[in-house]
Design a protein around this motif. Structure first.
Motif, PDB file in Angstrom:
ATOM      1  N   ALA A   1       0.831  -1.210   0.000  1.00  0.00           N
ATOM      2  CA  ALA A   1       0.000   0.000   0.000  1.00  0.00           C
ATOM      3  C   ALA A   1       0.866   1.260   0.000  1.00  0.00           C
ATOM      4  CB  ALA A   1      -0.936  -0.003   1.206  1.00  0.00           C
ATOM      5  N   GLU A   2       1.938   1.258   0.795  1.00  0.00           N
ATOM      6  CA  GLU A   2       2.831   2.417   0.851  1.00  0.00           C
ATOM      7  C   GLU A   2       3.572   2.603  -0.465  1.00  0.00           C
ATOM      8  OE1 GLU A   2       3.957   2.423   5.594  1.00  0.00           O
ATOM      9  OE2 GLU A   2       5.008   1.055   4.255  1.00  0.00           O
ATOM     10  N   ALA A   3       4.073   1.506  -1.027  1.00  0.00           N
ATOM     11  CA  ALA A   3       4.798   1.589  -2.298  1.00  0.00           C
ATOM     12  C   ALA A   3       3.871   2.041  -3.422  1.00  0.00           C
ATOM     13  CB  ALA A   3       5.439   0.244  -2.632  1.00  0.00           C
ATOM     14  N   ALA A   4       2.647   1.528  -3.429  1.00  0.00           N
ATOM     15  CA  ALA A   4       1.685   1.926  -4.454  1.00  0.00           C
ATOM     16  C   ALA A   4       1.378   3.416  -4.350  1.00  0.00           C
ATOM     17  CB  ALA A   4       0.399   1.104  -4.316  1.00  0.00           C
ATOM     18  N   ALA A   5       1.247   3.923  -3.144  1.00  0.00           N
ATOM     19  CA  ALA A   5       0.993   5.356  -2.958  1.00  0.00           C
ATOM     20  C   ALA A   5       2.180   6.180  -3.451  1.00  0.00           C
ATOM     21  CB  ALA A   5       0.709   5.647  -1.486  1.00  0.00           C
ATOM     22  N   MET A   6       3.396   5.716  -3.178  1.00  0.00           N
ATOM     23  CA  MET A   6       4.591   6.432  -3.634  1.00  0.00           C
ATOM     24  C   MET A   6       4.660   6.456  -5.158  1.00  0.00           C
ATOM     25  SD  MET A   6       7.340   4.969  -0.865  1.00  0.00           S
ATOM     26  CE  MET A   6       8.700   5.196  -1.942  1.00  0.00           C
ATOM     27  N   LEU A   7       4.315   5.339  -5.777  1.00  0.00           N
ATOM     28  CA  LEU A   7       4.392   5.214  -7.235  1.00  0.00           C
ATOM     29  C   LEU A   7       3.137   5.732  -7.931  1.00  0.00           C
ATOM     30  CD1 LEU A   7       5.928   1.645  -7.303  1.00  0.00           C
ATOM     31  CD2 LEU A   7       7.077   3.750  -8.013  1.00  0.00           C
ATOM     32  N   ARG A   8       2.103   6.006  -7.150  1.00  0.00           N
ATOM     33  CA  ARG A   8       0.815   6.454  -7.668  1.00  0.00           C
ATOM     34  C   ARG A   8       0.217   5.458  -8.664  1.00  0.00           C
ATOM     35  NH1 ARG A   8       2.910  12.309  -7.482  1.00  0.00           N
ATOM     36  NH2 ARG A   8       2.060  12.939  -5.478  1.00  0.00           N
ATOM     37  N   VAL A   9       0.233   4.194  -8.227  1.00  0.00           N
ATOM     38  CA  VAL A   9      -0.400   3.118  -8.986  1.00  0.00           C
ATOM     39  C   VAL A   9      -1.331   2.380  -8.036  1.00  0.00           C
ATOM     40  CG1 VAL A   9       1.544   2.829 -10.573  1.00  0.00           C
ATOM     41  CG2 VAL A   9       1.443   1.444  -8.498  1.00  0.00           C
ATOM     42  N   ARG A  10      -2.187   1.540  -8.591  1.00  0.00           N
ATOM     43  CA  ARG A  10      -3.073   0.744  -7.755  1.00  0.00           C
ATOM     44  C   ARG A  10      -2.283  -0.347  -7.047  1.00  0.00           C
ATOM     45  NH1 ARG A  10      -8.568  -0.148 -11.251  1.00  0.00           N
ATOM     46  NH2 ARG A  10      -9.132   2.059 -11.288  1.00  0.00           N
ATOM     47  N   GLU A  11      -2.653  -0.599  -5.814  1.00  0.00           N
ATOM     48  CA  GLU A  11      -1.997  -1.653  -5.045  1.00  0.00           C
ATOM     49  C   GLU A  11      -2.166  -3.004  -5.723  1.00  0.00           C
ATOM     50  OE1 GLU A  11      -2.046  -3.648  -0.596  1.00  0.00           O
ATOM     51  OE2 GLU A  11      -3.191  -1.809  -0.940  1.00  0.00           O
ATOM     52  N   SER A  12      -3.334  -3.244  -6.321  1.00  0.00           N
ATOM     53  CA  SER A  12      -3.578  -4.521  -6.988  1.00  0.00           C
ATOM     54  C   SER A  12      -2.621  -4.719  -8.164  1.00  0.00           C
ATOM     55  CB  SER A  12      -5.031  -4.617  -7.463  1.00  0.00           C
ATOM     56  OG  SER A  12      -5.327  -3.581  -8.385  1.00  0.00           O
ATOM     57  N   TRP A  13      -2.334  -3.638  -8.899  1.00  0.00           N
ATOM     58  CA  TRP A  13      -1.392  -3.720 -10.019  1.00  0.00           C
ATOM     59  C   TRP A  13      -0.009  -4.092  -9.504  1.00  0.00           C
ATOM     60  CZ3 TRP A  13       3.202  -1.302 -11.144  1.00  0.00           C
ATOM     61  CH2 TRP A  13       3.697  -1.484 -12.446  1.00  0.00           C
ATOM     62  N   LEU A  14       0.403  -3.431  -8.423  1.00  0.00           N
ATOM     63  CA  LEU A  14       1.721  -3.676  -7.844  1.00  0.00           C
ATOM     64  C   LEU A  14       1.838  -5.113  -7.346  1.00  0.00           C
ATOM     65  CD1 LEU A  14       4.227  -1.903  -7.343  1.00  0.00           C
ATOM     66  CD2 LEU A  14       3.375  -1.555  -5.026  1.00  0.00           C
ATOM     67  N   ARG A  15       0.821  -5.591  -6.663  1.00  0.00           N
ATOM     68  CA  ARG A  15       0.838  -6.970  -6.157  1.00  0.00           C
ATOM     69  C   ARG A  15       0.878  -7.994  -7.296  1.00  0.00           C
ATOM     70  NH1 ARG A  15      -0.272  -8.136  -0.951  1.00  0.00           N
ATOM     71  NH2 ARG A  15      -0.860  -6.415   0.419  1.00  0.00           N
ATOM     72  N   LYS A  16       0.107  -7.734  -8.349  1.00  0.00           N
ATOM     73  CA  LYS A  16       0.065  -8.656  -9.484  1.00  0.00           C
ATOM     74  C   LYS A  16       1.427  -8.738 -10.170  1.00  0.00           C
ATOM     75  CE  LYS A  16      -3.620  -8.435 -11.868  1.00  0.00           C
ATOM     76  NZ  LYS A  16      -4.681  -7.969 -12.778  1.00  0.00           N
ATOM     77  N   LYS A  17       2.064  -7.592 -10.401  1.00  0.00           N
ATOM     78  CA  LYS A  17       3.384  -7.572 -11.045  1.00  0.00           C
ATOM     79  C   LYS A  17       4.442  -8.218 -10.165  1.00  0.00           C
ATOM     80  CE  LYS A  17       2.136  -5.380 -14.755  1.00  0.00           C
ATOM     81  NZ  LYS A  17       2.163  -5.988 -16.056  1.00  0.00           N
ATOM     82  N   ALA A  18       4.361  -7.986  -8.857  1.00  0.00           N
ATOM     83  CA  ALA A  18       5.325  -8.582  -7.934  1.00  0.00           C
ATOM     84  C   ALA A  18       5.158 -10.100  -7.875  1.00  0.00           C
ATOM     85  CB  ALA A  18       5.170  -7.968  -6.545  1.00  0.00           C
ATOM     86  N   SER A  19       3.928 -10.566  -7.833  1.00  0.00           N
ATOM     87  CA  SER A  19       3.676 -12.006  -7.786  1.00  0.00           C
ATOM     88  C   SER A  19       4.176 -12.700  -9.044  1.00  0.00           C
ATOM     89  CB  SER A  19       2.190 -12.284  -7.613  1.00  0.00           C
ATOM     90  OG  SER A  19       1.768 -11.833  -6.356  1.00  0.00           O
ATOM     91  N   ALA A  20       4.087 -12.003 -10.175  1.00  0.00           N
ATOM     92  CA  ALA A  20       4.570 -12.557 -11.444  1.00  0.00           C
ATOM     93  C   ALA A  20       6.079 -12.362 -11.599  1.00  0.00           C
ATOM     94  CB  ALA A  20       3.836 -11.896 -12.612  1.00  0.00           C
ATOM     95  N   ARG A  21       6.700 -11.729 -10.615  1.00  0.00           N
ATOM     96  CA  ARG A  21       8.152 -11.440 -10.612  1.00  0.00           C
ATOM     97  C   ARG A  21       8.558 -10.567 -11.797  1.00  0.00           C
ATOM     98  NH1 ARG A  21       6.815 -14.195  -6.623  1.00  0.00           N
ATOM     99  NH2 ARG A  21       8.235 -15.462  -5.402  1.00  0.00           N
ATOM    100  N   VAL A  22       7.673  -9.646 -12.187  1.00  0.00           N
ATOM    101  CA  VAL A  22       7.947  -8.734 -13.290  1.00  0.00           C
ATOM    102  C   VAL A  22       8.658  -7.479 -12.782  1.00  0.00           C
ATOM    103  CG1 VAL A  22       6.857  -7.342 -15.110  1.00  0.00           C
ATOM    104  CG2 VAL A  22       5.956  -9.592 -14.549  1.00  0.00           C
ATOM    105  N   ILE A  23       8.442  -7.139 -11.516  1.00  0.00           N
ATOM    106  CA  ILE A  23       9.079  -5.965 -10.917  1.00  0.00           C
ATOM    107  C   ILE A  23       9.880  -6.417  -9.702  1.00  0.00           C
ATOM    108  CG2 ILE A  23       7.369  -4.297 -11.742  1.00  0.00           C
ATOM    109  CD1 ILE A  23       6.061  -4.428  -8.962  1.00  0.00           C
TER     110      ILE A  23
END
Length: 88
Positions: free
Chosen positions: A30-52
């Motif tokens: 949630a904190e990282a998503a706020a810093m990046l100004r993206v949705r938390e769900s997008w961040l979690r999905k990319k992280a789970s797929a090991r894309v970021i």
């Protein structure tokens, strides 16, 4: 984190040390998503797929300052410049 902080629902970044003993700040999704100004769900999905870049502590997802910086750098695009118009 104090008990008071937990009761009020506040989340705090975790602080840790790397192998050199340097403090490393870890952010929740949630904190990282706020810093990046993206949705938390997008961040979690990319992280789970090991894309970021991200850090898993057990099953807990966290982002270091380096991870956040790398995500921004990977998304940076160079300007294309002006395309010249063909003149007859």
């Amino acid at each position: 984190m104090t008990l008071q902080g937990r009761r009020s629902g506040q989340r705090h970044s975790a602080d840790s040390k790397d192998s050199k003993g340097t403090d490393v700040r870890l952010y929740t999704p949630a904190e990282a998503a706020a810093m990046l100004r993206v949705r938390e769900s997008w961040l979690r999905k990319k992280a789970s797929a090991r894309v970021i870049p991200c850090t898993f502590i057990g099953k807990h997802l966290r982002f270091s300052e380096h991870d956040v910086t790398a995500i921004v750098a990977a998304g940076a695009k160079q300007p294309l410049g002006r395309r010249g118009r063909a003149r007859p």
